[in-house]
Every structure is written in C-alpha cells, then in structure tokens.
Design an enzyme around this catalytic site. Sequence first.
Site, PDB file in Angstrom:
ATOM      1  N   ASN A 263     -68.306  25.723  60.801  1.00 41.61           N
ATOM      2  CA  ASN A 263     -68.939  24.696  61.641  1.00 41.61           C
ATOM      3  C   ASN A 263     -70.418  24.986  61.870  1.00 41.61           C
TER       4      ASN A 263
ATOM      5  N   THR B 276     -66.621  22.847  52.706  1.00 40.62           N
ATOM      6  CA  THR B 276     -66.318  23.250  54.075  1.00 40.62           C
ATOM      7  C   THR B 276     -65.184  24.268  54.131  1.00 40.62           C
ATOM      8  N   ASP B 277     -65.116  25.007  55.229  1.00 40.02           N
ATOM      9  CA  ASP B 277     -64.003  25.957  55.401  1.00 40.02           C
ATOM     10  C   ASP B 277     -62.671  25.250  55.658  1.00 40.02           C
ATOM     11  N   GLU B 278     -62.743  23.950  56.047  1.00 40.48           N
ATOM     12  CA  GLU B 278     -61.506  23.245  56.424  1.00 40.48           C
ATOM     13  C   GLU B 278     -60.540  23.084  55.262  1.00 40.48           C
TER      14      GLU B 278
ATOM     15  N   GLY C 231     -52.790  16.322  64.292  1.00 40.91           N
ATOM     16  CA  GLY C 231     -52.822  17.380  63.264  1.00 40.91           C
ATOM     17  C   GLY C 231     -53.960  18.373  63.460  1.00 40.91           C
TER      18      GLY C 231
ATOM     19  N   LYS D 149     -62.256  16.617  50.869  1.00 43.27           N
ATOM     20  CA  LYS D 149     -63.214  17.660  50.456  1.00 43.27           C
ATOM     21  C   LYS D 149     -62.545  18.616  49.464  1.00 43.27           C
TER      22      LYS D 149
ATOM     23  N   ARG E  20     -56.292  15.756  69.122  1.00 42.60           N
ATOM     24  CA  ARG E  20     -56.525  15.176  67.789  1.00 42.60           C
ATOM     25  C   ARG E  20     -55.228  15.311  66.981  1.00 42.60           C
TER      26      ARG E  20
ATOM     27  N   TYR F 175     -59.874  14.212  56.044  1.00 46.97           N
ATOM     28  CA  TYR F 175     -61.219  14.704  55.686  1.00 46.97           C
ATOM     29  C   TYR F 175     -61.128  15.938  54.800  1.00 46.97           C
ATOM     30  N   SER F 176     -60.367  16.952  55.256  1.00 49.95           N
ATOM     31  CA  SER F 176     -60.350  18.198  54.479  1.00 49.95           C
ATOM     32  C   SER F 176     -59.638  18.003  53.145  1.00 49.95           C
ATOM     33  N   ALA F 177     -58.654  17.064  53.119  1.00 51.30           N
ATOM     34  CA  ALA F 177     -57.981  16.783  51.839  1.00 51.30           C
ATOM     35  C   ALA F 177     -58.971  16.168  50.854  1.00 51.30           C
TER      36      ALA F 177
ATOM     37  N   LEU G   1     -68.589  17.795  68.443  1.00 59.56           N
ATOM     38  CA  LEU G   1     -68.402  18.434  69.756  1.00 59.56           C
ATOM     39  C   LEU G   1     -69.712  18.819  70.469  1.00 59.56           C
TER      40      LEU G   1
HETATM   41  P1  NAD Z   1     -73.489  14.063  57.988  1.00 66.27           P
HETATM   42  O1  NAD Z   1     -72.349  13.139  58.240  1.00 66.27           O
HETATM   43  O2  NAD Z   1     -74.419  14.391  59.091  1.00 66.27           O
HETATM   44  O3  NAD Z   1     -74.389  13.493  56.799  1.00 66.27           O
HETATM   45  C1  NAD Z   1     -73.839  12.936  55.645  1.00 66.27           C
HETATM   46  C2  NAD Z   1     -74.952  12.216  54.889  1.00 66.27           C
HETATM   47  O4  NAD Z   1     -74.371  11.665  53.703  1.00 66.27           O
HETATM   48  C3  NAD Z   1     -75.578  11.063  55.669  1.00 66.27           C
HETATM   49  O5  NAD Z   1     -76.979  11.105  55.565  1.00 66.27           O
HETATM   50  C4  NAD Z   1     -75.026   9.826  54.982  1.00 66.27           C
HETATM   51  O6  NAD Z   1     -75.898   8.707  55.049  1.00 66.27           O
HETATM   52  C5  NAD Z   1     -74.839  10.324  53.555  1.00 66.27           C
HETATM   53  N1  NAD Z   1     -73.826   9.544  52.838  1.00 66.27           N
HETATM   54  C6  NAD Z   1     -72.568   9.240  53.251  1.00 66.27           C
HETATM   55  N2  NAD Z   1     -71.960   8.474  52.329  1.00 66.27           N
HETATM   56  C7  NAD Z   1     -72.835   8.314  51.299  1.00 66.27           C
HETATM   57  C8  NAD Z   1     -72.774   7.630  50.060  1.00 66.27           C
HETATM   58  N3  NAD Z   1     -71.680   6.927  49.701  1.00 66.27           N
HETATM   59  N4  NAD Z   1     -73.838   7.683  49.227  1.00 66.27           N
HETATM   60  C9  NAD Z   1     -74.954   8.386  49.595  1.00 66.27           C
HETATM   61  N5  NAD Z   1     -75.079   9.030  50.770  1.00 66.27           N
HETATM   62  C10 NAD Z   1     -74.026   8.995  51.619  1.00 66.27           C
HETATM   63  O7  NAD Z   1     -72.830  15.359  57.359  1.00 66.27           O
HETATM   64  P2  NAD Z   1     -73.212  16.901  57.563  1.00 66.27           P
HETATM   65  O8  NAD Z   1     -72.521  17.398  58.765  1.00 66.27           O
HETATM   66  O9  NAD Z   1     -74.671  17.052  57.411  1.00 66.27           O
HETATM   67  O10 NAD Z   1     -72.459  17.527  56.296  1.00 66.27           O
HETATM   68  C11 NAD Z   1     -73.100  17.573  55.032  1.00 66.27           C
HETATM   69  C12 NAD Z   1     -72.157  18.196  54.026  1.00 66.27           C
HETATM   70  O11 NAD Z   1     -71.816  19.512  54.442  1.00 66.27           O
HETATM   71  C13 NAD Z   1     -70.838  17.452  53.869  1.00 66.27           C
HETATM   72  O12 NAD Z   1     -70.475  17.478  52.518  1.00 66.27           O
HETATM   73  C14 NAD Z   1     -69.857  18.245  54.721  1.00 66.27           C
HETATM   74  O13 NAD Z   1     -68.544  18.128  54.222  1.00 66.27           O
HETATM   75  C15 NAD Z   1     -70.404  19.646  54.553  1.00 66.27           C
HETATM   76  N6  NAD Z   1     -70.150  20.577  55.670  1.00 66.27           N
HETATM   77  C16 NAD Z   1     -70.444  20.213  56.952  1.00 66.27           C
HETATM   78  C17 NAD Z   1     -70.258  21.141  57.990  1.00 66.27           C
HETATM   79  C18 NAD Z   1     -70.596  20.799  59.415  1.00 66.27           C
HETATM   80  O14 NAD Z   1     -70.298  21.617  60.321  1.00 66.27           O
HETATM   81  N7  NAD Z   1     -71.227  19.685  59.708  1.00 66.27           N
HETATM   82  C19 NAD Z   1     -69.763  22.424  57.690  1.00 66.27           C
HETATM   83  C20 NAD Z   1     -69.460  22.736  56.365  1.00 66.27           C
HETATM   84  C21 NAD Z   1     -69.682  21.815  55.364  1.00 66.27           C
HETATM   85  O1  DAU Z   2     -65.458  23.601  59.793  1.00 68.12           O
HETATM   86  C1  DAU Z   2     -66.440  22.824  59.202  1.00 68.12           C
HETATM   87  C2  DAU Z   2     -66.304  21.388  59.684  1.00 68.12           C
HETATM   88  O2  DAU Z   2     -66.735  21.374  61.026  1.00 68.12           O
HETATM   89  C3  DAU Z   2     -67.082  20.397  58.842  1.00 68.12           C
HETATM   90  O3  DAU Z   2     -66.577  20.376  57.539  1.00 68.12           O
HETATM   91  C4  DAU Z   2     -66.995  18.994  59.447  1.00 68.12           C
HETATM   92  O4  DAU Z   2     -67.802  18.107  58.711  1.00 68.12           O
HETATM   93  C5  DAU Z   2     -67.492  19.072  60.871  1.00 68.12           C
HETATM   94  O5  DAU Z   2     -67.381  17.806  61.486  1.00 68.12           O
HETATM   95  C6  DAU Z   2     -66.712  20.111  61.659  1.00 68.12           C
HETATM   96  O6  DAU Z   2     -65.339  19.710  61.894  1.00 68.12           O
HETATM   97  P1  DAU Z   2     -64.611  19.948  63.306  1.00 68.12           P
HETATM   98  O7  DAU Z   2     -63.502  18.977  63.412  1.00 68.12           O
HETATM   99  O8  DAU Z   2     -64.323  21.373  63.535  1.00 68.12           O
HETATM  100  O9  DAU Z   2     -65.841  19.552  64.295  1.00 68.12           O
HETATM  101  P2  DAU Z   2     -65.895  18.660  65.630  1.00 68.12           P
HETATM  102  O10 DAU Z   2     -67.250  18.840  66.201  1.00 68.12           O
HETATM  103  O11 DAU Z   2     -65.407  17.260  65.405  1.00 68.12           O
HETATM  104  O12 DAU Z   2     -64.839  19.382  66.587  1.00 68.12           O
HETATM  105  C7  DAU Z   2     -64.989  20.752  66.919  1.00 68.12           C
HETATM  106  C8  DAU Z   2     -63.812  21.120  67.800  1.00 68.12           C
HETATM  107  O13 DAU Z   2     -63.919  20.440  69.057  1.00 68.12           O
HETATM  108  C9  DAU Z   2     -62.464  20.702  67.231  1.00 68.12           C
HETATM  109  O14 DAU Z   2     -61.487  21.679  67.576  1.00 68.12           O
HETATM  110  C10 DAU Z   2     -62.155  19.390  67.940  1.00 68.12           C
HETATM  111  C11 DAU Z   2     -62.795  19.577  69.311  1.00 68.12           C
HETATM  112  N1  DAU Z   2     -63.312  18.346  69.950  1.00 68.12           N
HETATM  113  C12 DAU Z   2     -64.141  17.555  69.235  1.00 68.12           C
HETATM  114  C13 DAU Z   2     -64.657  16.408  69.775  1.00 68.12           C
HETATM  115  C14 DAU Z   2     -65.564  15.501  68.976  1.00 68.12           C
HETATM  116  C15 DAU Z   2     -62.991  18.061  71.277  1.00 68.12           C
HETATM  117  O15 DAU Z   2     -62.263  18.809  71.941  1.00 68.12           O
HETATM  118  N2  DAU Z   2     -63.512  16.915  71.819  1.00 68.12           N
HETATM  119  C16 DAU Z   2     -64.313  16.061  71.134  1.00 68.12           C
HETATM  120  O16 DAU Z   2     -64.733  15.009  71.686  1.00 68.12           O
END
Ligand code: NAD
Ligand code: DAU
Length: 353
Positions: A188, A134-136, A292, A163, A290, A159-161, A199
């Site tokens: 994201n 992730t970019d985080e 931090g 990753k 949130r 989380y980011s730590a 979000l």
């Molecule tokens: P998600 O939470 O939707 O899915 C995670 C999946 O991992 C789920 O199917 C869950 O059942 C599985 N899982 C969790 N713990 C497990 C374990 N111990 N053993 C086996 N499977 C397990 O996540 P996502 O948003 O699809 O993200 C997928 C990957 O991409 C992650 O590594 C995340 O860090 C990365 N990522 C996500 C985003 C984003 O915006 N969502 C952006 C950049 C990178």
């Molecule tokens: O940047 C990549 C990351 O993006 C991924 O690695 C993570 O897995 C993914 O969850 C996401 O992290 P964010 O924290 O950016 O996503 P989230 O959707 O939780 O929040 C997006 C923004 O919206 C963030 O600034 C927090 C804010 N937010 C989020 C929620 C859930 C709100 O204001 N209200 C909310 O209820």
Amino acid sequence: MKIIITGGAGFIGSHVVRLFVKKYPTYEIINLDKLTYAGNLNNLTDINKEKNYRFVKGDITDAHFIQNLFENEKPDAIIHLAAESHVDRSITNPLEFVQTNVMGTVNLLNAAKNIWKDRLGTLERNCLFYHVSTDEVYGSLDEGGFFYETTAYSPQSPYSASKASSDHFVRAYHNTYKLPTVVSNCSNNYGPNHFPEKLIPLFINNIQQKKPLPVYGKGENVRDWLYVLDHARAIDVVFHQGKIGDTYNIGGFNEWKNIDLIKVICRIMDKKLGRVEGESEQLITYVTDRAGHDLRYAIDATKIMEELGWKPSLQFEEGIEKTIDWYLENKTWLENVTSGEYQNYYQEMYEKK
Ligand code: NAD
Ligand code: DAU
C-alpha cells in the site's frame, strides 16, 4: 530513450513521471492516460512545460489506438501503471476491471511485441515492458508470514484477480515471445495526490470536515504502508537494473492495523488543527465490512534491497506527517477531486454504509 508511462496522471504514476522527467533530462517521457475519475493533470502542473515531457490522452483498452500510437512513437520502453485501482469499486463493477486491467494490459503487450519484433530474443537490454503490480495478487495472510516473490498467487477480490491476470499475461509474453519484461509487486502506498476514496486521504479529508470515519469491520485488517516517492524510487531502480523476466517485491516492512493507523492520523490532525486531543477519534464509526476483506498484507522486500540496493528513505512517522501537511496545504486540489463523478459515487457508497 523514449518511454511511455501509462497512468501517469494518477497517484503513483504522477510521482513516477515527475521523477523520470526531472532525473533524466535526456529521456523523452510520454504520459499516456485516459483521465478517468482518478487521473488528474493538476498532479503534474510543475513539470507540464518541461521539454522532455508530453501528455497523450488515450485509452489502453482501445487496441487500434494503442497500436497506432506505438507505431508512430516507437517507444523504447513502457512503464505500465494505468489501471482501475480501488478494491471497493471492483466489487461494484468487476467488468470494468477486467476491461482496463486485463484487456488494457494485453493490448499494450501486443503493441509492444509488434513494434519490437526485430529486437526480441536478443540478450541486449534494448527495450523493456515494465509492469507495475500489487501485493494483493498474493492473497491474504494470517498473523504470521510474508509475501515473497515465490509466493503462489491467490487473489481474493475482483481487483486483485484482474491484476493477477495481467501479471500472468506479462510473464506469458516474456516466456512465449521473449518480450523483455519486468514486474514489481508493491504494498500500500500513501502520500501526496492520493485520491480521497482510499483510506488515508479519505480519513484526512473527513477529519478536516468533521465527517464520520467509516472503519470497515473491526478495523483489525493489516496493511504494509510505503511512501509513494519511495515506490517511485524503487521503480526507477528496477527499470534500470532489474533482471529481465524477473519479479521484485517492494515494501517498507511497515505494517499497521487499520484502527491503530487511524488513531495516529487522528492524533496528528488534532494537533495540527488546534483541536482538543481525542476530538477526531470521536468521528470513528464502525461500518459493515468490505466483502471478502483481505486480513493482512506483508511484503518481504529483501530481494530488491539486497540485489538492487534500494531501501525506503522515509520512516512512517515522517511520511504520514508530510502527507497530512500536503493535504492541509492543498485544499484546492482536494476540493477539485471531491466534486463531479467521484462525489456522486462517494455519496452512493456512503449512503449504503
Ligand atoms: P490511480 O487509480 O490513482 O491511477 C490510475 C491511473 O490510470 C489514472 O490516472 C487513470 O486515469 C488511468 N487509467 C485508468 N484506466 C485507464 C485506461 N483505460 N487507459 C488509460 N489510462 C487509464 O492508481 P494508483 O494508485 O496510482 O496505482 C497505479 C498502479 O499501481 C496500478 O496499476 C495499481 O494496481 C498499482 N499499485 C497501486 C498501489 C497503491 O497503493 N495505490 C500499490 C501497489 C500497486
Ligand atoms: O496493497 C496494495 C493495494 O493497496 C493497491 O493495489 C490498491 O490499488 C490500493 O487501493 C490499496 O488497496 P487497499 O484495499 O488495501 O486500500 P484502501 O485504502 O481501499 O483500504 C485500506 C484498508 O482500509 C483496507 O483494509 C480497507 C480499509 N478501509 C478502507 C476504506 C476506503 C476502511 O476501513 N474504510 C474505508 O473507508
């Protein structure tokens, strides 16, 4: 080629699994997932019966299980997406993130190193450990600048730590054991099958139900949004053409302040739901920030664009409209995932706000 894709029942993983199963009928795709609250096999009903696809339920934190699975299956490549992925949950329960994201990744690296011991150190691309990050991990930006592949890591949330730590282990295994690895760091994602604690899907769901829209702080944090299928397409490109040992940033050069993005969603939904313009904006509720909270993420994706020829296929306006349509057309999916454990968690979180 046999590929184990971890986390294939989750949001991004399910799109990656589908793309590989459909695009590469000669590949054997194994989806390894524990099915936590975020894993949902309903995301994959359309490919469930494909001959080149199999699901294995399993936990990446179980070293013994992973070693056995790898020895029995002898995969040629791993695409590792399984993770705990929600920042708010990492603030409540950091240890779970260490277990899954750090220990789970190291278990996979060990098993890959063991089964590929005769293939390591050769220049041939005959096995690959692809780690999806992730970019985080780069931390938080002020108003200017971008994250580059060379930007020093500075994770700010549990989380980011976790990753960042897993990324370091992947690179350490490449350097120390010559494990062929590649890492990508994406911004994201948004799109269909996104779990409604994040979000965009949370707000789409709440708008439908006329529930409050909890905006953290002043809503001024900035995120860089990419349509999930474009991330899956980028993973395909990096998997096949990425340089071994290298890192690729993935992003859409598409930055939005949270509050501006939320207002766009409100406007589109008012139209689609036949509501008076401005009605959904009334649901906006500013809540405690949130802890931090990272101010801004912005990915410079020039390298993958120039070196591997990838670029996003969708403009944001089109992507967000498609996403909203998907949620409006898939109410059963939404109802299913908003029940059970998630519901309890959400109630607790929400009562605190
Ligand atoms: P998600 O939470 O939707 O899915 C995670 C999946 O991992 C789920 O199917 C869950 O059942 C599985 N899982 C969790 N713990 C497990 C374990 N111990 N053993 C086996 N499977 C397990 O996540 P996502 O948003 O699809 O993200 C997928 C990957 O991409 C992650 O590594 C995340 O860090 C990365 N990522 C996500 C985003 C984003 O915006 N969502 C952006 C950049 C990178
Ligand atoms: O940047 C990549 C990351 O993006 C991924 O690695 C993570 O897995 C993914 O969850 C996401 O992290 P964010 O924290 O950016 O996503 P989230 O959707 O939780 O929040 C997006 C923004 O919206 C963030 O600034 C927090 C804010 N937010 C989020 C929620 C859930 C709100 O204001 N209200 C909310 O209820």
